[in-house]
Design an enzyme around this catalytic site. Structure first.
Site, PDB file in Angstrom:
ATOM      1  N   PRO A  82       5.721  -2.349   1.531  1.00 17.46           N
ATOM      2  CA  PRO A  82       5.033  -1.625   2.606  1.00 17.46           C
ATOM      3  C   PRO A  82       4.758  -2.543   3.798  1.00 17.46           C
ATOM      4  O   PRO A  82       4.364  -3.695   3.622  1.00 17.46           O
ATOM      5  CB  PRO A  82       3.726  -1.169   1.948  1.00 17.46           C
ATOM      6  N   ASP A  83       4.978  -2.043   4.995  1.00 20.57           N
ATOM      7  CA  ASP A  83       4.747  -2.816   6.217  1.00 20.57           C
ATOM      8  C   ASP A  83       3.323  -2.549   6.688  1.00 20.57           C
ATOM      9  O   ASP A  83       3.044  -1.538   7.347  1.00 20.57           O
ATOM     10  CB  ASP A  83       5.763  -2.416   7.288  1.00 20.57           C
ATOM     11  N   ILE A  84       2.415  -3.434   6.331  1.00 19.34           N
ATOM     12  CA  ILE A  84       0.997  -3.215   6.617  1.00 19.34           C
ATOM     13  C   ILE A  84       0.742  -3.173   8.109  1.00 19.34           C
ATOM     14  O   ILE A  84       0.063  -2.273   8.626  1.00 19.34           O
ATOM     15  CB  ILE A  84       0.146  -4.321   5.956  1.00 19.34           C
ATOM     16  N   LEU A  85       1.287  -4.138   8.850  1.00 19.60           N
ATOM     17  CA  LEU A  85       1.000  -4.228  10.282  1.00 19.60           C
ATOM     18  C   LEU A  85       1.574  -3.033  11.040  1.00 19.60           C
ATOM     19  O   LEU A  85       0.918  -2.475  11.930  1.00 19.60           O
ATOM     20  CB  LEU A  85       1.558  -5.542  10.836  1.00 19.60           C
ATOM     21  N   LYS A 105       8.808 -11.144 -20.448  1.00 20.05           N
ATOM     22  CA  LYS A 105       9.363 -12.308 -19.774  1.00 20.05           C
ATOM     23  C   LYS A 105      10.891 -12.287 -19.845  1.00 20.05           C
ATOM     24  O   LYS A 105      11.479 -12.097 -20.912  1.00 20.05           O
ATOM     25  CB  LYS A 105       8.842 -13.586 -20.431  1.00 20.05           C
ATOM     26  N   LYS A 128       7.984  -8.308  18.032  1.00 15.03           N
ATOM     27  CA  LYS A 128       7.077  -7.808  16.995  1.00 15.03           C
ATOM     28  C   LYS A 128       5.880  -7.102  17.600  1.00 15.03           C
ATOM     29  O   LYS A 128       5.429  -6.063  17.106  1.00 15.03           O
ATOM     30  CB  LYS A 128       6.616  -8.987  16.120  1.00 15.03           C
ATOM     31  N   PHE A 130       0.119 -11.719  13.668  1.00 14.55           N
ATOM     32  CA  PHE A 130       0.570 -13.102  13.696  1.00 14.55           C
ATOM     33  C   PHE A 130       2.088 -13.133  13.536  1.00 14.55           C
ATOM     34  O   PHE A 130       2.657 -12.329  12.792  1.00 14.55           O
ATOM     35  CB  PHE A 130      -0.068 -13.914  12.571  1.00 14.55           C
ATOM     36  N   ASN A 171       4.675 -17.204  -1.051  1.00 13.81           N
ATOM     37  CA  ASN A 171       5.005 -18.103   0.048  1.00 13.81           C
ATOM     38  C   ASN A 171       3.959 -19.210   0.128  1.00 13.81           C
ATOM     39  O   ASN A 171       3.049 -19.280  -0.706  1.00 13.81           O
ATOM     40  CB  ASN A 171       5.110 -17.331   1.368  1.00 13.81           C
TER      41      ASN A 171
END
Length: 415
Positions: A314-317, A298, A346, A332, A219
């Site tokens: 994986p959802d770290i937060l 490739k 959230k 955030f 991103n």
């Protein structure tokens, strides 16, 4: 905006076609009150003339170490001693190499070597020169010395190549100078080390999820917000651990730095550090999904579309919220619509103590910008909306709010 009135800035102009932009930079700095002392290298004189800068700065222009207009002082030492900031714009590969290796063979490099003032460098050169290992090594060395960089832009260069190497626009450089002085004064006004004995864990930057050996999903996150938070925590006395995805930013001095690339690597690093920290600020923009299968070789172009199967990363937060014990956790929420509603959801779903919400579509609040426009929301239902501020100023407001919540003080007292 932060005033530069009375700030003494030594502007070093080295020999590249971008030297013409230094005239506009001199004008803009002078207009906001700075005292601009210009030094032109011998090569710069092939592109611009001293009279231009003298007319714009209303001050003498220096070109030669051995020309002393005032016999009572040694000019390069006088400039070095009295400077609040030395700004090199444009900075060619040649002058960057000289500064990195302690070479002082002209008025500019002699002044730089003699100063104790901070130095800011705005490179400008051909994209291949900018990416050359020697230039990269020299910039890394200057970063280690504490020099700050204003990154060049990407676009059509004077040589005809397209890529990174175009001098940042004068307005961008002025803003970088403003922010440096603002953050420096912020550091000086923090008398009390109010995060002393606290261990602050911060995540920053993007993550990269491999598709094959040469491609990945990522991103636009720059890491600037997270790095500013790390610097603020450090300056307020905290022990800081910064877990960072890939960025082009200089590593902040005085913090433990853990470089990661993927969501899984960031997850593992954060979970290892979590039991030992008091405050967690997860500002990294991690991938929500990753390729289910990473190709060993490739992927080749076929005749039809390519189907890429993604799985949840994986959802770290969320995991931090589940595992926290004593930790104060800040998340955030970078949104594009219904910002406060999504942020509140959230906050609750992930068991956070505070969340920082911003609309990344707003000018001055998007990924990669040097400023931010945020609203702080707490578990107790308080909200504090902040005007556009530098990311360092936002970072300090964030820690002011964390301490206010912990001490049961209302956030409105911080506005």
């Amino acid at each position: 905006m932060h005033s530069l009135a009375g700030k003494r800035i030594v502007l070093g102009v080295s020999g590249g076609i971008a030297a013409y932009k230094a005239a506009a930079l001199t004008s803009k700095l002078t207009q906001v009150g700075a005292l601009v002392h210009v030094i032109l290298t011998e090569s710069a004189l092939q592109f611009v003339q001293p009279l231009t800068f003298q007319a714009l700065s209303h001050l003498p222009v220096y070109t030669d170490t051995f020309t002393e207009p005032d016999p009572h002082v040694i000019s390069h030492i006088e400039l070095a001693d009295r400077a609040d900031l030395i700004l090199i714009a444009p900075a060619t590969a040649n002058v960057i190499g000289k500064m990195a290796n302690g070479i002082a063979d002209d008025m500019l490099t002699t002044t730089v070597l003699a100063t104790k003032a901070p130095v800011m460098v705005a490179p400008a050169m051909n994209v291949n020169m900018y990416n050359h290992p020697a230039v990269i090594a020299n910039m890394d060395k200057l970063t280690a010395y504490g020099y700050r960089f204003v990154e060049p832009g990407v676009g059509l260069l004077a040589c005809g190549w397209i890529g990174k190497g175009r001098l940042a626009e004068p307005e961008e450089i002025v803003e970088a100078v403003r922010q440096w002085f603002a953050s420096d004064e912020t550091r000086q006004t923090i008398r009390e080390k109010d995060l002393q004995d606290k261990h602050v864990l911060i995540t920053a930057g993007p993550t990269r999820e491999k598709i094959d050996p040469v491609r990945y999903i990522t991103n636009h996150a720059s890491g600037k917000m997270g790095y500013a938070i790390a610097e603020a925590a450090r300056d307020r006395g905290a022990k800081v651990t910064l877990v960072s995805g890939p960025t082009t930013l200089a590593r902040p001095d005085g913090v433990e730095f853990i470089a990661v690339e993927s969501v899984q690597e960031m997850f593992d690093a954060v979970m290892e550090q979590l039991p030992h920290c008091d405050i967690v600020v997860k500002s990294a923009a991690v991938s929500d999904y990753r390729p289910k299968h990473v190709a060993e070789h490739k992927l080749k172009k076929g005749d039809g579309p390519l189907d890429l199967v993604l799985e949840k990363a994986p959802d770290i937060l969320k995991t931090i919220g589940e595992r926290k014990t004593k930790q104060f956790v800040v998340g955030f929420a970078a949104e594009t619509q219904n910002v406060l509603q999504h942020a509140q959801s959230k906050l609750e779903r992930k068991n956070l103590d505070m969340i920082v919400a911003n609309n990344v579509l707003l000018e001055g609040a998007g990924m990669g910008s040097d400023t931010n426009i945020v609203t702080l929301l707490t578990r107790g239902g308080e909200q504090l909306a902040l005007d556009k501020l530098s990311k360092r100023a936002v970072a300090d407001k964030l820690f002011d709010a964390v301490l206010a919540v912990q001490e049961h003080r209302p956030l409105q007292d911080l506005s």
